[in-house]
Structures are given as structure tokens and as C-alpha cells.
Design a protein around this motif. Structure first.
Motif, PDB file in Angstrom:
ATOM      1  N   ALA A   1      41.234  40.100  49.794  1.00 29.63           N
ATOM      2  CA  ALA A   1      40.921  39.254  50.952  1.00 29.63           C
ATOM      3  C   ALA A   1      40.702  37.809  50.515  1.00 29.63           C
ATOM      4  O   ALA A   1      41.106  36.872  51.217  1.00 29.63           O
ATOM      5  CB  ALA A   1      39.687  39.775  51.675  1.00 29.63           C
ATOM      6  N   ASP A   2      40.079  37.621  49.353  1.00 29.99           N
ATOM      7  CA  ASP A   2      39.868  36.264  48.842  1.00 29.99           C
ATOM      8  C   ASP A   2      41.201  35.591  48.544  1.00 29.99           C
ATOM      9  O   ASP A   2      41.407  34.424  48.879  1.00 29.99           O
ATOM     10  CB  ASP A   2      39.007  36.291  47.582  1.00 29.99           C
ATOM     11  N   LEU A   3      42.115  36.327  47.904  1.00 31.98           N
ATOM     12  CA  LEU A   3      43.431  35.761  47.598  1.00 31.98           C
ATOM     13  C   LEU A   3      44.219  35.459  48.866  1.00 31.98           C
ATOM     14  O   LEU A   3      44.931  34.466  48.944  1.00 31.98           O
ATOM     15  CB  LEU A   3      44.233  36.702  46.702  1.00 31.98           C
ATOM     16  N   ALA A   4      44.096  36.310  49.870  1.00 36.22           N
ATOM     17  CA  ALA A   4      44.791  36.069  51.134  1.00 36.22           C
ATOM     18  C   ALA A   4      44.238  34.823  51.834  1.00 36.22           C
ATOM     19  O   ALA A   4      44.961  34.157  52.585  1.00 36.22           O
ATOM     20  CB  ALA A   4      44.663  37.278  52.042  1.00 36.22           C
ATOM     21  N   GLY A   5      42.980  34.490  51.568  1.00 34.81           N
ATOM     22  CA  GLY A   5      42.360  33.321  52.185  1.00 34.81           C
ATOM     23  C   GLY A   5      42.466  32.057  51.354  1.00 34.81           C
ATOM     24  O   GLY A   5      41.800  31.070  51.643  1.00 34.81           O
ATOM     25  N   ARG A   6      43.313  32.047  50.325  1.00 37.70           N
ATOM     26  CA  ARG A   6      43.416  30.855  49.475  1.00 37.70           C
ATOM     27  C   ARG A   6      44.080  29.719  50.242  1.00 37.70           C
ATOM     28  O   ARG A   6      44.877  29.936  51.152  1.00 37.70           O
ATOM     29  CB  ARG A   6      44.160  31.168  48.183  1.00 37.70           C
TER      30      ARG A   6
ATOM     31  N   GLY B   1      33.637  36.405  47.338  1.00 36.19           N
ATOM     32  CA  GLY B   1      33.731  36.934  48.700  1.00 36.19           C
ATOM     33  C   GLY B   1      33.277  38.374  48.777  1.00 36.19           C
ATOM     34  O   GLY B   1      33.433  39.154  47.846  1.00 36.19           O
ATOM     35  N   VAL B   2      32.717  38.760  49.905  1.00 34.47           N
ATOM     36  CA  VAL B   2      32.186  40.108  50.071  1.00 34.47           C
ATOM     37  C   VAL B   2      33.267  41.109  50.479  1.00 34.47           C
ATOM     38  O   VAL B   2      33.051  42.308  50.403  1.00 34.47           O
ATOM     39  CB  VAL B   2      31.032  40.120  51.109  1.00 34.47           C
ATOM     40  N   LEU B   3      34.429  40.632  50.895  1.00 37.65           N
ATOM     41  CA  LEU B   3      35.492  41.531  51.342  1.00 37.65           C
ATOM     42  C   LEU B   3      36.413  41.975  50.216  1.00 37.65           C
ATOM     43  O   LEU B   3      37.334  42.745  50.451  1.00 37.65           O
ATOM     44  CB  LEU B   3      36.307  40.860  52.451  1.00 37.65           C
ATOM     45  N   GLY B   4      36.218  41.456  49.021  1.00 37.99           N
ATOM     46  CA  GLY B   4      37.020  41.878  47.884  1.00 37.99           C
ATOM     47  C   GLY B   4      38.043  40.833  47.451  1.00 37.99           C
ATOM     48  O   GLY B   4      38.284  39.840  48.132  1.00 37.99           O
ATOM     49  N   ASP B   5      38.637  41.097  46.297  1.00 35.68           N
ATOM     50  CA  ASP B   5      39.573  40.140  45.697  1.00 35.68           C
ATOM     51  C   ASP B   5      40.825  39.928  46.536  1.00 35.68           C
ATOM     52  O   ASP B   5      41.327  38.812  46.644  1.00 35.68           O
ATOM     53  CB  ASP B   5      39.975  40.604  44.293  1.00 35.68           C
TER      54      ASP B   5
END
Length: 99
Positions: free
Chosen positions: A83-88, A77-81
Motif C-alpha cells: 500500500a505504501d508503494l502504491a501511494g508513492r 504506513g500501517v497498511l503494509g509495504d
């Protein structure tokens, strides 16, 4: 007298392998998968660690507490780790396999 084939040496002090092994036992084996050109991190959740209910995005049905499943999030993801974890999302293992 039979010979023992077990290694007798000890690991060096400060070896981080034991910490990694404990983390893998507690949280499962994380792996990276690519689907349709997108990289994902897949984290298996054991039945013992499944304490909350979730809705599977693959089938729209509930994943009840105590049911083994996988947590999936983007690895690129381009928003960082964070943000990726929040979108799991939590998927039934079968639903993720056929997605």
C-alpha cells in the motif's frame, strides 16, 4: 619499479555485495528521511530512468520524461509495504528538499 596499492584479493563466492552494487547503480541510492514525524523512503530517479511524465505534488507542475527527480513513499504506513508503494509520489528534487 613503482609499487601498486590496489588490493589483489578476490571476493568470496556467494558475496551479495556485487548484487547490491548493481541494484544501486540501476535504481539509485534509497534513503530514509523523516519529515514532521513521518518516515519516508526517498528513491532518486535518474534522467535516463525517467521515462514517464508525472505531476509534482509540491508545485503542481509536470515532471517531463528525462528529468531527474525523486519518488517518495511512506516507510511506516500501517497498511503494509504494498500500500505504501502504491501511494508513492514523484517530486522534483528541489520541491522535495523544501517541502
Amino acid at each position: 619499479m613503482p609499487r601498486s596499492n590496489r588490493p589483489r584479493g578476490r571476493k568470496a563466492a556467494g558475496d551479495d555485495a556485487s548484487e547490491l552494487d548493481i541494484e544501486r547503480l540501476m535504481f539509485g541510492w534509497r534513503r530514509a528521511e523523516t519529515r514532521r514525524g513521518v518516515s519516508y523512503t526517498v528513491q532518486p530517479i535518474s534522467a535516463a530512468n525517467a521515462r514517464k511524465s508525472y505531476v509534482c505534488p509540491g508545485c503542481g507542475r509536470e515532471i517531463a520524461p528525462g528529468i531527474e527527480h525523486v519518488a517518495v513513499w511512506r516507510a511506516d504506513g500501517v497498511l503494509g509495504d504494498e500500500a505504501d508503494l502504491a501511494g508513492r509520489r514523484h517530486w522534483h528534487t528541489h520541491c522535495w528538499r523544501i517541502a
